[in-house]
Design a protein around this motif. Structure first.
Motif, PDB file in Angstrom:
ATOM      1  N   ASP A 194       0.866  -1.181   0.000  1.00  0.00           N
ATOM      2  CA  ASP A 194       0.000   0.000   0.000  1.00  0.00           C
ATOM      3  C   ASP A 194       0.899   1.226   0.000  1.00  0.00           C
ATOM      4  OD1 ASP A 194      -1.934   1.933   0.316  1.00  0.00           O
ATOM      5  OD2 ASP A 194      -2.472   1.380   2.362  1.00  0.00           O
ATOM      6  N   VAL A 195       0.826   2.024  -1.059  1.00  0.00           N
ATOM      7  CA  VAL A 195       1.672   3.212  -1.196  1.00  0.00           C
ATOM      8  C   VAL A 195       0.923   4.432  -0.675  1.00  0.00           C
ATOM      9  CG1 VAL A 195       2.889   4.705  -2.820  1.00  0.00           C
ATOM     10  CG2 VAL A 195       2.907   2.223  -3.159  1.00  0.00           C
ATOM     11  N   GLY A 196       1.516   5.118   0.307  1.00  0.00           N
ATOM     12  CA  GLY A 196       0.877   6.265   0.941  1.00  0.00           C
ATOM     13  C   GLY A 196      -0.148   5.813   1.957  1.00  0.00           C
ATOM     14  N   PHE A 197       0.281   5.012   2.945  1.00  0.00           N
ATOM     15  CA  PHE A 197      -0.671   4.339   3.842  1.00  0.00           C
ATOM     16  C   PHE A 197      -1.307   5.258   4.876  1.00  0.00           C
ATOM     17  CE2 PHE A 197       3.552   3.711   5.748  1.00  0.00           C
ATOM     18  CZ  PHE A 197       3.354   4.211   7.022  1.00  0.00           C
ATOM     19  N   GLY A 198      -0.751   6.452   5.122  1.00  0.00           N
ATOM     20  CA  GLY A 198      -1.360   7.382   6.073  1.00  0.00           C
ATOM     21  C   GLY A 198      -1.379   6.835   7.482  1.00  0.00           C
ATOM     22  N   SER A 199      -2.565   6.604   8.018  1.00  0.00           N
ATOM     23  CA  SER A 199      -2.687   6.054   9.370  1.00  0.00           C
ATOM     24  C   SER A 199      -2.709   4.528   9.365  1.00  0.00           C
ATOM     25  CB  SER A 199      -3.960   6.569  10.048  1.00  0.00           C
ATOM     26  OG  SER A 199      -5.113   6.029   9.422  1.00  0.00           O
ATOM     27  N   GLY A 242       3.231  -1.366   4.005  1.00  0.00           N
ATOM     28  CA  GLY A 242       2.862  -0.006   3.637  1.00  0.00           C
ATOM     29  C   GLY A 242       4.098   0.865   3.586  1.00  0.00           C
ATOM     30  N   ILE A 243       4.128   1.800   2.648  1.00  0.00           N
ATOM     31  CA  ILE A 243       5.224   2.754   2.586  1.00  0.00           C
ATOM     32  C   ILE A 243       4.649   4.143   2.390  1.00  0.00           C
ATOM     33  CG2 ILE A 243       5.635   2.524   0.075  1.00  0.00           C
ATOM     34  CD1 ILE A 243       8.697   2.697   0.838  1.00  0.00           C
ATOM     35  N   ASP A 244       5.241   5.122   3.065  1.00  0.00           N
ATOM     36  CA  ASP A 244       4.734   6.495   3.013  1.00  0.00           C
ATOM     37  C   ASP A 244       5.923   7.452   3.014  1.00  0.00           C
ATOM     38  OD1 ASP A 244       1.688   7.751   4.038  1.00  0.00           O
ATOM     39  OD2 ASP A 244       3.415   9.087   3.862  1.00  0.00           O
ATOM     40  N   LEU A 245       5.835   8.490   2.195  1.00  0.00           N
ATOM     41  CA  LEU A 245       6.923   9.472   2.136  1.00  0.00           C
ATOM     42  C   LEU A 245       7.097  10.221   3.451  1.00  0.00           C
ATOM     43  CD1 LEU A 245       6.571  11.088  -1.409  1.00  0.00           C
ATOM     44  CD2 LEU A 245       8.507   9.760  -0.556  1.00  0.00           C
ATOM     45  N   VAL A 287       2.208   6.998  13.663  1.00  0.00           N
ATOM     46  CA  VAL A 287       0.747   7.043  13.771  1.00  0.00           C
ATOM     47  C   VAL A 287       0.159   5.659  13.531  1.00  0.00           C
ATOM     48  CG1 VAL A 287      -1.369   8.040  12.834  1.00  0.00           C
ATOM     49  CG2 VAL A 287       0.670   9.468  13.075  1.00  0.00           C
ATOM     50  N   ALA A 288       0.620   4.991  12.471  1.00  0.00           N
ATOM     51  CA  ALA A 288       0.075   3.682  12.118  1.00  0.00           C
ATOM     52  C   ALA A 288       0.442   2.618  13.145  1.00  0.00           C
ATOM     53  CB  ALA A 288       0.560   3.273  10.727  1.00  0.00           C
ATOM     54  N   GLU A 289       1.679   2.643  13.611  1.00  0.00           N
ATOM     55  CA  GLU A 289       2.132   1.617  14.550  1.00  0.00           C
ATOM     56  C   GLU A 289       1.487   1.761  15.922  1.00  0.00           C
ATOM     57  OE1 GLU A 289       6.507   0.369  12.786  1.00  0.00           O
ATOM     58  OE2 GLU A 289       6.401   1.821  14.433  1.00  0.00           O
ATOM     59  N   ALA A 290       0.950   2.935  16.225  1.00  0.00           N
ATOM     60  CA  ALA A 290       0.280   3.137  17.507  1.00  0.00           C
ATOM     61  C   ALA A 290      -1.066   2.427  17.571  1.00  0.00           C
ATOM     62  CB  ALA A 290       0.089   4.633  17.766  1.00  0.00           C
ATOM     63  N   ILE A 291      -1.570   1.991  16.413  1.00  0.00           N
ATOM     64  CA  ILE A 291      -2.857   1.291  16.347  1.00  0.00           C
ATOM     65  C   ILE A 291      -2.580  -0.166  16.001  1.00  0.00           C
ATOM     66  CG2 ILE A 291      -5.157   1.248  15.312  1.00  0.00           C
ATOM     67  CD1 ILE A 291      -4.612   4.155  14.398  1.00  0.00           C
ATOM     68  N   TYR A 344       5.273  -1.321   8.269  1.00  0.00           N
ATOM     69  CA  TYR A 344       5.151   0.077   7.874  1.00  0.00           C
ATOM     70  C   TYR A 344       6.543   0.650   7.634  1.00  0.00           C
ATOM     71  CZ  TYR A 344       0.360  -0.208   9.713  1.00  0.00           C
ATOM     72  OH  TYR A 344      -0.942  -0.561   9.965  1.00  0.00           O
ATOM     73  N   LEU A 345       6.730   1.251   6.463  1.00  0.00           N
ATOM     74  CA  LEU A 345       8.018   1.807   6.083  1.00  0.00           C
ATOM     75  C   LEU A 345       7.877   3.275   5.702  1.00  0.00           C
ATOM     76  CD1 LEU A 345       9.219  -1.081   3.717  1.00  0.00           C
ATOM     77  CD2 LEU A 345       9.733  -0.813   6.158  1.00  0.00           C
ATOM     78  N   ALA A 346       8.941   4.031   5.903  1.00  0.00           N
ATOM     79  CA  ALA A 346       8.990   5.420   5.453  1.00  0.00           C
ATOM     80  C   ALA A 346       9.962   5.513   4.287  1.00  0.00           C
ATOM     81  CB  ALA A 346       9.438   6.334   6.585  1.00  0.00           C
ATOM     82  N   GLY A 347       9.561   6.231   3.243  1.00  0.00           N
ATOM     83  CA  GLY A 347      10.464   6.405   2.122  1.00  0.00           C
ATOM     84  C   GLY A 347       9.757   6.352   0.782  1.00  0.00           C
ATOM     85  N   ASP A 348      10.535   6.174  -0.265  1.00  0.00           N
ATOM     86  CA  ASP A 348      10.056   6.168  -1.645  1.00  0.00           C
ATOM     87  C   ASP A 348       9.691   4.737  -2.048  1.00  0.00           C
ATOM     88  OD1 ASP A 348       9.759   6.298  -4.428  1.00  0.00           O
ATOM     89  OD2 ASP A 348      11.326   7.810  -4.639  1.00  0.00           O
ATOM     90  N   TYR A 349       8.517   4.585  -2.635  1.00  0.00           N
ATOM     91  CA  TYR A 349       8.078   3.246  -3.061  1.00  0.00           C
ATOM     92  C   TYR A 349       9.064   2.602  -4.021  1.00  0.00           C
ATOM     93  CZ  TYR A 349       6.584   5.590  -7.362  1.00  0.00           C
ATOM     94  OH  TYR A 349       6.561   6.314  -8.527  1.00  0.00           O
ATOM     95  N   ALA A 350       9.800   3.405  -4.783  1.00  0.00           N
ATOM     96  CA  ALA A 350      10.712   2.859  -5.790  1.00  0.00           C
ATOM     97  C   ALA A 350      11.803   2.001  -5.163  1.00  0.00           C
ATOM     98  CB  ALA A 350      11.338   3.990  -6.604  1.00  0.00           C
ATOM     99  N   THR A 351      12.093   2.206  -3.882  1.00  0.00           N
ATOM    100  CA  THR A 351      13.114   1.403  -3.214  1.00  0.00           C
ATOM    101  C   THR A 351      12.657  -0.041  -3.010  1.00  0.00           C
ATOM    102  OG1 THR A 351      12.320   2.012  -1.002  1.00  0.00           O
ATOM    103  CG2 THR A 351      13.983   3.437  -2.000  1.00  0.00           C
ATOM    104  N   LEU A 352      11.386  -0.309  -3.209  1.00  0.00           N
ATOM    105  CA  LEU A 352      10.847  -1.660  -3.013  1.00  0.00           C
ATOM    106  C   LEU A 352      10.736  -2.436  -4.319  1.00  0.00           C
ATOM    107  CD1 LEU A 352       8.056  -0.896  -0.378  1.00  0.00           C
ATOM    108  CD2 LEU A 352      10.429  -1.609  -0.001  1.00  0.00           C
TER     109      LEU A 352
END
Length: 228
Positions: free
Chosen positions: A60-65, A87-90, A97-101, A110-118
């Motif tokens: 899921d690209v741009g997973f938000g919460s 999930g990855i989000d810039l 936020v996501a890991e708190a739920i 849950y990952l932070a960064g550019d989807y292209a790295t995957l």
């Protein structure tokens, strides 16, 4: 008005937005998604695309919460399907936020960064929800090319439909529901930045994507999908 896409940044995309406000915005966006039945198009896509599979890997690209991924996890568990979810989000603040739920069904990465790295991770499905309208034209065509190359079984974009009734009606709904000021203001901007059905085929062609389908979904959703 709305004849052409609005070229403007949204408040939530401002890197200067403090962490507490960003957390509150993502929390209310999840409420918006529940109220507007935002999960149904993506889950319907998975129902059709997964078929009789007993397992799948999804990005899921741009997973938000992370609310969409948690819905997918519950959907898969109820059907006895093993779901490997990433999930990855810039915005790196999305991870906290996501890991708190906690996920009620399956662990989610849950990952932070550019989807292209995957690239090369062999995902069966790549999805995104309310992300396409945030992208520039060049970013969107690049994203489409990535999904079409990397998703082994199919991909799905769940986004808004630039429609006058949605644009004028959303502020009334947002005020009635008491959503965060940033969510209220960004909502109309998001609708004005989104696409209309006839605008998608030329974008897909430019990205070199064949065989994709553009679907209108209630309420005021415009989805693009490909199932191999």
């Amino acid at each position: 008005m709305l004849a052409e896409r609005l070229q403007a940044e949204e408040l939530m995309d401002d890197p200067a937005l403090d962490a507490a406000t960003y957390h509150a915005v993502l929390t209310d966006l999840a409420r918006v998604n529940r109220t507007t039945r935002a999960y149904r198009p993506t889950l319907d896509f998975l129902r059709r695309a997964v078929g009789r599979r007993k397992s799948f890997r999804l990005l899921d690209v741009g997973f938000g919460s992370g609310d969409m991924l948690r819905r997918i996890a519950r959907w898969a568990r109820r059907r006895g399907i093993a779901a490997d979810l990433t999930g990855i989000d810039l915005n790196a603040r999305s991870v906290a936020v996501a890991e708190a739920i906690p996920s009620p069904a399956a662990p989610i990465r849950y990952l932070a960064g550019d989807y292209a790295t995957l690239a090369g991770e062999h995902f069966d499905f790549i999805v995104s929800s309310l992300v396409a309208h945030h992208m520039s034209h060049e970013q969107l065509t690049g994203f489409l090319t990535f999904m079409d190359r990397e998703a082994r079984t199919g991909w799905f974009i769940n986004d808004l439909h630039r429609h006058g009734f949605a644009w004028s009606g959303y502020p009334l709904l947002a005020r009635a529901m008491g959503w965060h000021r940033v969510v209220r203001l960004d909502g109309t901007t998001s609708i004005a930045r989104s696409y209309r059905p006839a605008e998608w085929p030329p974008i897909l062609a430019e990205a070199g994507v064949a065989g994709a389908r553009v679907r209108r979904r209630f309420p005021f959703r415009l989805c693009v999908e490909k199932i191999r």
